[in-house]
Design a protein around this motif. Sequence first.
Motif, mmCIF file in Angstrom:
data_model
loop_
_atom_site.group_PDB
_atom_site.id
_atom_site.type_symbol
_atom_site.label_atom_id
_atom_site.label_comp_id
_atom_site.label_asym_id
_atom_site.label_seq_id
_atom_site.Cartn_x
_atom_site.Cartn_y
_atom_site.Cartn_z
ATOM 1 N N ILE A 1 0.692 -1.120 0.184
ATOM 2 C CA ILE A 1 0.148 0.286 -0.156
ATOM 3 C C ILE A 1 0.770 1.132 0.088
ATOM 4 O O ILE A 1 1.534 1.595 0.618
ATOM 5 C CB ILE A 1 -0.523 -0.260 1.427
ATOM 6 C CG1 ILE A 1 -1.699 1.436 1.051
ATOM 7 C CG2 ILE A 1 -0.666 0.194 2.312
ATOM 8 C CD1 ILE A 1 -3.343 1.189 2.247
ATOM 9 N N GLN A 2 1.213 2.089 -0.792
ATOM 10 C CA GLN A 2 1.919 2.929 -1.002
ATOM 11 C C GLN A 2 1.693 4.307 -1.932
ATOM 12 O O GLN A 2 0.961 4.166 -2.746
ATOM 13 C CB GLN A 2 3.121 2.544 -2.331
ATOM 14 C CG GLN A 2 4.106 3.192 -2.666
ATOM 15 C CD GLN A 2 5.506 2.797 -3.955
ATOM 16 O OE1 GLN A 2 4.719 1.865 -4.158
ATOM 17 N NE2 GLN A 2 6.230 3.168 -3.461
ATOM 18 N N PRO A 3 1.486 5.369 -1.275
ATOM 19 C CA PRO A 3 0.990 6.315 -1.864
ATOM 20 C C PRO A 3 1.451 6.741 -2.717
ATOM 21 O O PRO A 3 3.067 7.060 -2.757
ATOM 22 C CB PRO A 3 0.847 7.437 -0.514
ATOM 23 C CG PRO A 3 2.608 6.640 0.350
ATOM 24 C CD PRO A 3 1.847 5.107 -0.214
ATOM 25 N N GLU A 4 1.897 7.736 -3.162
ATOM 26 C CA GLU A 4 2.453 8.107 -4.337
ATOM 27 C C GLU A 4 2.383 9.925 -4.538
ATOM 28 O O GLU A 4 1.186 10.670 -3.934
ATOM 29 C CB GLU A 4 1.886 7.928 -5.852
ATOM 30 C CG GLU A 4 2.308 6.579 -6.375
ATOM 31 C CD GLU A 4 1.321 6.476 -7.457
ATOM 32 O OE1 GLU A 4 1.291 6.887 -8.298
ATOM 33 O OE2 GLU A 4 1.768 5.052 -8.323
ATOM 34 N N SER A 5 3.047 10.838 -5.317
ATOM 35 C CA SER A 5 3.058 12.487 -4.999
ATOM 36 C C SER A 5 1.379 12.791 -6.018
ATOM 37 O O SER A 5 0.468 11.968 -6.119
ATOM 38 C CB SER A 5 3.508 12.826 -6.380
ATOM 39 O OG SER A 5 3.208 12.330 -7.244
ATOM 40 N N ALA A 6 0.945 13.714 -4.538
ATOM 41 C CA ALA A 6 0.058 14.390 -4.726
ATOM 42 C C ALA A 6 -0.535 15.571 -5.757
ATOM 43 O O ALA A 6 0.424 15.908 -6.043
ATOM 44 C CB ALA A 6 -0.377 15.127 -3.657
ATOM 45 N N ILE A 7 -1.896 15.624 -6.101
ATOM 46 C CA ILE A 7 -2.197 16.626 -7.355
ATOM 47 C C ILE A 7 -2.640 17.647 -6.726
ATOM 48 O O ILE A 7 -3.908 17.460 -6.271
ATOM 49 C CB ILE A 7 -2.729 15.730 -8.655
ATOM 50 C CG1 ILE A 7 -2.312 14.347 -8.627
ATOM 51 C CG2 ILE A 7 -3.322 16.727 -9.310
ATOM 52 C CD1 ILE A 7 -3.145 14.153 -10.087
ATOM 53 N N HIS A 8 -2.359 18.890 -6.709
ATOM 54 C CA HIS A 8 -2.905 20.079 -6.318
ATOM 55 C C HIS A 8 -4.328 21.080 -7.059
ATOM 56 O O HIS A 8 -3.660 21.188 -8.115
ATOM 57 C CB HIS A 8 -1.981 20.724 -5.644
ATOM 58 C CG HIS A 8 -1.136 20.069 -4.468
ATOM 59 N ND1 HIS A 8 -1.385 19.647 -3.056
ATOM 60 C CD2 HIS A 8 0.355 19.674 -4.882
ATOM 61 C CE1 HIS A 8 -0.635 18.793 -2.718
ATOM 62 N NE2 HIS A 8 0.653 18.976 -3.270
ATOM 63 N N ASN A 9 -5.072 20.719 -6.558
ATOM 64 C CA ASN A 9 -5.686 21.943 -7.115
ATOM 65 C C ASN A 9 -6.550 22.628 -5.736
ATOM 66 O O ASN A 9 -6.262 23.036 -5.085
ATOM 67 C CB ASN A 9 -7.180 21.393 -7.557
ATOM 68 C CG ASN A 9 -8.354 21.714 -7.813
ATOM 69 O OD1 ASN A 9 -8.338 23.007 -8.208
ATOM 70 N ND2 ASN A 9 -8.433 21.042 -9.286
ATOM 71 N N GLN A 10 -7.093 23.924 -6.157
ATOM 72 C CA GLN A 10 -7.534 25.280 -5.535
ATOM 73 C C GLN A 10 -8.724 24.523 -4.123
ATOM 74 O O GLN A 10 -8.694 24.541 -3.065
ATOM 75 C CB GLN A 10 -8.366 26.318 -6.527
ATOM 76 C CG GLN A 10 -7.164 27.000 -7.060
ATOM 77 C CD GLN A 10 -7.886 28.684 -7.130
ATOM 78 O OE1 GLN A 10 -9.365 28.688 -7.639
ATOM 79 N NE2 GLN A 10 -7.094 29.613 -6.793
ATOM 80 N N GLN A 11 -9.036 23.936 -4.684
ATOM 81 C CA GLN A 11 -10.931 22.592 -3.756
ATOM 82 C C GLN A 11 -10.261 21.758 -2.508
ATOM 83 O O GLN A 11 -10.439 21.610 -2.083
ATOM 84 C CB GLN A 11 -12.064 22.460 -4.862
ATOM 85 C CG GLN A 11 -11.952 23.835 -5.336
ATOM 86 C CD GLN A 11 -12.021 24.658 -6.259
ATOM 87 O OE1 GLN A 11 -11.477 23.450 -7.075
ATOM 88 N NE2 GLN A 11 -12.364 25.185 -6.922
ATOM 89 N N TYR A 12 -9.094 21.453 -3.646
ATOM 90 C CA TYR A 12 -8.467 20.026 -3.058
ATOM 91 C C TYR A 12 -6.733 19.268 -3.273
ATOM 92 O O TYR A 12 -7.065 19.793 -4.175
ATOM 93 C CB TYR A 12 -9.839 18.840 -2.819
ATOM 94 C CG TYR A 12 -10.399 18.366 -4.757
ATOM 95 C CD1 TYR A 12 -8.286 17.710 -5.368
ATOM 96 C CD2 TYR A 12 -11.075 18.772 -5.085
ATOM 97 C CE1 TYR A 12 -8.926 16.644 -6.627
ATOM 98 C CE2 TYR A 12 -10.784 19.429 -7.224
ATOM 99 C CZ TYR A 12 -10.160 17.028 -7.186
ATOM 100 O OH TYR A 12 -10.638 17.422 -8.559
ATOM 101 N N ALA A 13 -6.822 18.488 -2.893
ATOM 102 C CA ALA A 13 -5.798 17.856 -3.476
ATOM 103 C C ALA A 13 -5.787 16.164 -3.279
ATOM 104 O O ALA A 13 -6.363 15.689 -2.715
ATOM 105 C CB ALA A 13 -4.468 18.533 -2.387
ATOM 106 N N ALA A 14 -5.261 16.118 -4.078
ATOM 107 C CA ALA A 14 -5.652 14.518 -4.198
ATOM 108 C C ALA A 14 -4.297 13.270 -4.022
ATOM 109 O O ALA A 14 -3.264 14.148 -4.980
ATOM 110 C CB ALA A 14 -6.145 13.761 -6.208
ATOM 111 N N VAL A 15 -4.385 12.677 -3.127
ATOM 112 C CA VAL A 15 -3.213 11.189 -3.409
ATOM 113 C C VAL A 15 -3.320 10.370 -4.121
ATOM 114 O O VAL A 15 -5.137 9.720 -2.827
ATOM 115 C CB VAL A 15 -2.663 11.599 -1.953
ATOM 116 C CG1 VAL A 15 -1.367 10.858 -1.232
ATOM 117 C CG2 VAL A 15 -2.425 13.060 -0.947
ATOM 118 N N ARG A 16 -2.489 9.936 -4.928
ATOM 119 C CA ARG A 16 -2.974 8.685 -4.876
ATOM 120 C C ARG A 16 -1.807 7.895 -4.665
ATOM 121 O O ARG A 16 -0.875 7.850 -3.648
ATOM 122 C CB ARG A 16 -2.269 8.621 -6.956
ATOM 123 C CG ARG A 16 -2.185 7.635 -7.852
ATOM 124 C CD ARG A 16 -2.123 7.865 -9.022
ATOM 125 N NE ARG A 16 -3.298 7.794 -9.474
ATOM 126 C CZ ARG A 16 -2.986 7.636 -10.843
ATOM 127 N NH1 ARG A 16 -2.413 8.138 -11.404
ATOM 128 N NH2 ARG A 16 -4.436 7.271 -11.633
#
Length: 189
Positions: A113-128
């Motif tokens: 179970i491995q997190p990757e880099s986050a994608i940033h946005n103004q409303q949220y960030a998404a961590v893969r």
Amino acid sequence: MTIQKRQFFGNWGVNSVGCGVCLIFTIGAYVVLIHPFWQHNSVHAQQKQQLSSYSVKLRERTNHLGHLQHRLDGVRRHLKAGALQLKPASVINQHLAALTDLANEYHLNVGTIQPESAIHNQQYAAVRIRLTASGDFPNCTRFLHALHVQFPDTSVSSFDLAGEPRASGTPVRFEIDLEWYTTPTASTQ
């Protein structure tokens, strides 16, 4: 040949030349004046029909845009009401532990179970997050259902399943790419 015959043929030649000149002027007037006018009217009629068609499409799309705008306003009101509270990305370890516990609850053997880099946005960030595990297929589907219910801030972006259908009782291997939605970082707000 008599004078009368010569006069007739002489007039015939003049008359023929006159008729030819009139014919040339008529053809010239048609080519220069009448034909372009008809062509212009034909093009104008086609453009008018096209404009009418575009106007109908514009009205339909304007109505559809209004409907979509109304739905978007509803979604924004729902989000402002706080139906889904996002957590900060700094609690990633607790989130990973909770995902692992949920997988274990459904008797799935978690490989990674491995997190990757986050994608940033103004409303949220998404961590893969990439999750690999094995287990039987019914437990895998139950896990996915429970994931949807217990972690509404996490979505499945891809799912890959591999197994041996001829060998019953063999565990199924699967890889799931998850998107965990978190609060935006301070730099993107």
